[in-house]
Design a protein around this motif. Structure first.
Motif, PDB file in Angstrom:
ATOM      1  N   TYR A   1      68.771  66.151  56.065  1.00 40.57           N
ATOM      2  CA  TYR A   1      68.434  65.112  55.105  1.00 40.57           C
ATOM      3  C   TYR A   1      69.452  63.985  55.042  1.00 40.57           C
ATOM      4  O   TYR A   1      69.318  63.066  54.237  1.00 40.57           O
ATOM      5  CB  TYR A   1      68.254  65.709  53.707  1.00 40.57           C
TER       6      TYR A   1
ATOM      7  N   SER B   1      66.556  62.837  57.557  1.00 39.62           N
ATOM      8  CA  SER B   1      65.456  62.024  57.040  1.00 39.62           C
ATOM      9  C   SER B   1      65.904  60.655  56.564  1.00 39.62           C
ATOM     10  O   SER B   1      65.120  59.693  56.619  1.00 39.62           O
ATOM     11  CB  SER B   1      64.753  62.776  55.899  1.00 39.62           C
TER      12      SER B   1
ATOM     13  N   GLU C   1      64.021  57.345  57.977  1.00 41.73           N
ATOM     14  CA  GLU C   1      63.298  56.400  57.148  1.00 41.73           C
ATOM     15  C   GLU C   1      63.937  55.011  57.157  1.00 41.73           C
ATOM     16  O   GLU C   1      63.245  54.002  57.029  1.00 41.73           O
ATOM     17  CB  GLU C   1      63.186  56.929  55.716  1.00 41.73           C
TER      18      GLU C   1
ATOM     19  N   GLN D   1      60.829  55.481  60.478  1.00 38.36           N
ATOM     20  CA  GLN D   1      60.401  56.654  61.239  1.00 38.36           C
ATOM     21  C   GLN D   1      60.264  56.378  62.728  1.00 38.36           C
ATOM     22  O   GLN D   1      59.641  57.153  63.450  1.00 38.36           O
ATOM     23  CB  GLN D   1      59.098  57.231  60.669  1.00 38.36           C
TER      24      GLN D   1
END
Length: 345
Positions: free
Chosen positions: A187, A225, A229, A233
């Protein structure tokens, strides 16, 4: 070495997880354009690659793995060694180089490894910025906009060294063992993983769990992530796990190979790089390349609502420090797990 071992001569058979040699232009650790292209291409395709670099030499890798085993076994470190609440493993989370005292040779090796990882992190972040064509000159005369198009753009968002190094040991197990580490994506921005060659690491690519190869002298790289993002993506934060014989889902690895892998103890070191704590998980329009549709995502982390990096990591991981166990999935990840990822029987 167990499943997933690949001799360096066989790298042409690693289409999903290419081996990239981090070549540098100069002593300032600026990557070559070819390196930038190779790194970024791999992160677009599977979200994973294996790197080799003189910054992380094999002799230092071996010392770091040996010191990890000693650290986790030492009674003097019992206050920081934790049994994972759901996975069959023990670990210690070291947050920052200064969290490692130089009282022993073991700790000096771990500190040297940590410092080398930070240098490698910056090389990779520069490579990604270059591969995303962030070196082009801004059309605006605004100095702040010009800074948005720099190979050091991502490096500058990490200048607080907001990172952690997790020392891991998986004890031997039997054929009834499911995941040794559950399915998850990372993350933050970058993860660098060193293993001892015992197999089981798999990434969910093209609808199947595929063994991430072990290459002697290589370090596995994947992204989290937030970076995914930030790039709308374009770069992938890929689900991965350490599988066992009873793990479910379509896998490229036979049950027999997984039985052989779990019969052995497994040692690894995971390095997690996160951006500065007060940086937003949503980059403003104009901070990334503007080559997409005007209605494209503006870089907001899915389900993260543009919160600060610190708040987002607490949400994704269920806490801080020892509690960083990755308990929360984004809605997209839950969908992927329901459609073939699975967990354990």
């Amino acid at each position: 070495f167990g499943i997933g071992y690949v001799d360096s001569k066989a790298v042409s058979n690693m289409p999903h997880f290419p081996l990239v040699h981090l070549e540098l232009e100069d002593d300032n650790h600026n990557p070559t354009s070819a390196t930038a292209h190779q790194v970024t291409s791999a992160l677009r395709d599977s979200g994973f690659l294996v790197i080799r670099t003189p910054i992380l030499p094999l002799r230092l890798q071996r010392r770091a793995l040996k010191s990890t085993s000693q650290f986790l076994a030492s009674s003097s470190n019992s206050n920081v060694v934790t049994h994972h609440p759901s996975d069959p493993k023990t670990y210690a989370m070291l947050e920052g180089v200064n969290s490692i005292p130089e009282s022993t040779l073991m700790n000096k090796d771990l500190k040297e490894w940590y410092e080398a990882l930070r240098v490698t992190r910056d090389v990779l972040l520069r490579a990604i910025a270059m591969g995303l064509d962030m070196m082009s000159s801004s059309s605006s005369s605004d100095n702040n906009d010009a800074l948005d198009h720099s190979p050091d753009y991502f490096v500058n968002l990490h200048n607080e060294n907001n990172d952690a190094m997790r020392l891991l040991n998986y004890p031997p197990a039997d054929e009834n063992t499911g995941n040794r580490c559950k399915e998850h994506s990372d993350y933050g921005t970058l993860t660098l993983l060193l293993t001892d060659g015992v197999g089981g690491l798999e990434a969910y690519v093209d609808g199947a769990w595929r063994a991430v190869p072990y290459v002697e002298g290589g370090v596995v790289v994947n992204i989290g992530s937030i970076l995914s993002e930030w790039t709308r993506q374009e770069l992938k934060a890929t689900l991965h796990r350490v599988a066992g014989p009873a793990s479910v889902g379509i896998s490229s690895v036979s049950k027999e190979d997984l039985v052989g892998a779990v019969a052995r103890a497994r040692t690894s070191i995971a390095y997690f790089a996160d951006p500065n704590g007060d940086v937003s998980t949503a980059l403003k329009q104009g901070q990334m390349r503007e080559d997409g549709d005007d209605d494209a995502s503006k870089g907001e982390v899915e389900d993260g609502n543009g919160m600060s990096v610190s708040d987002y990591i607490r949400w994704r991981s269920g806490g801080e420090g020892e509690a960083r166990s990755g308990v929360a999935f984004t809605s997209t990840e839950e969908s992927r797990l329901e459609n073939g990822g699975g967990e354990t029987r």
